[in-house]
Write an enzyme that holds these catalytic residues in place. Sequence first.
Site, PDB file in Angstrom:
ATOM      1  CB  THR A  50      -0.928   0.011   1.223  1.00 25.87           C
ATOM      2  OG1 THR A  50      -0.137  -0.098   2.415  1.00 25.87           O
ATOM      3  CG2 THR A  50      -1.903  -1.155   1.174  1.00 25.87           C
TER       4      THR A  50
ATOM      5  CE  LYS B 238      -1.953  -0.707   6.835  1.00 21.21           C
ATOM      6  NZ  LYS B 238      -1.260  -1.064   5.584  1.00 21.21           N
TER       7      LYS B 238
ATOM      8  CG  HIS C 142      -3.883  -2.449   9.925  1.00 20.31           C
ATOM      9  ND1 HIS C 142      -4.944  -1.569   9.870  1.00 20.31           N
ATOM     10  CD2 HIS C 142      -4.018  -3.271   8.858  1.00 20.31           C
ATOM     11  CE1 HIS C 142      -5.685  -1.854   8.811  1.00 20.31           C
ATOM     12  NE2 HIS C 142      -5.157  -2.872   8.179  1.00 20.31           N
TER      13      HIS C 142
ATOM     14  CB  THR D 276      -9.171  -1.474   3.234  1.00 16.84           C
ATOM     15  OG1 THR D 276      -8.363  -2.493   2.655  1.00 16.84           O
ATOM     16  CG2 THR D 276     -10.634  -1.867   3.169  1.00 16.84           C
TER      17      THR D 276
ATOM     18  N   PRO E 111      -5.178  -2.107  -2.955  1.00 15.24           N
ATOM     19  CG  PRO E 111      -6.800  -0.639  -2.135  1.00 15.24           C
ATOM     20  CD  PRO E 111      -6.317  -1.285  -3.395  1.00 15.24           C
TER      21      PRO E 111
END
Length: 277
Positions: A105, A166, A162, A172, A127
């Site tokens: 992403t 990340k 997440h 999303t 994504p």
Amino acid sequence: MKKIKVMVNGIPGNMAVIVAQHAMIDPRFELIPYSLTGPEILDTEYIVDTLSFRLIQPVHREQVIAEITEKHGSFVSVDYTHPSATNRNAMFYCKHCLPFVMGTTGGNRKLLEETVSMSSISAVIAPNMAKQIVGFQAMMEWVADTFPGLFNGYKLELRESHQKGKADTSGTAKAMIQHFNRLGIPFHEKDIQKERDPEKQRTEWGIPEKYLEGHAWHTYRLISDDKTVQFVFSHNVNGRNVYARGTLDAVFFLSERIEEGKKGKAYTMIDVLQGKS
């Protein structure tokens, strides 16, 4: 059936390793034992189950990719590297005529698609590689197209959690904002409630301990202006297997498009679900 050769880039990153593991047991694929990796990775080798991968830093990849293509011929690249490398990697793939599936992403997504469209290859760019979540997104897109402004006057609360590692905001979640905007709800990326603290994820969110290092929980709460009506949509993913399976289906889809001679086309996971060429 002829196996599709695949090179998974981003090892030893978690997502890249899991995709490699799934590819090992999927009869459709043959893994190439190389992986492009980041400049911070000092190891030159990484073993996934029983297969040893040669790790290639950016400074060496121009030379090594020529060796790989000469030895292995045509293959599909899978990219699960770092958001900061997304556009550079796409340019590299296009320069060397390497069709790819971009699961990473971040980056400039418009430039990403333009890079592919001006090249001699095709790619799948998404994504989110989880087919069921992509299907949910398609459903919301249909609602936004069919009933624009349906939720005028409503407020949106968007929470996403997440794993700590990340680096960017959920792709999303960012994609879903566009649908809610068209449904009449003003909302911006900066308004997303983003959680990356394992302790809060454990105690406040109730995310299982074993998945703190790999999960994707999203909740979209729509509240009417008088607070008498609420709609709540959630999709909670523990682990990464669903993304790996979707990624390999995208590789298979792209391989079919390559066989058809498709070039300069940036496909989405919607295309993969529809089998659209």
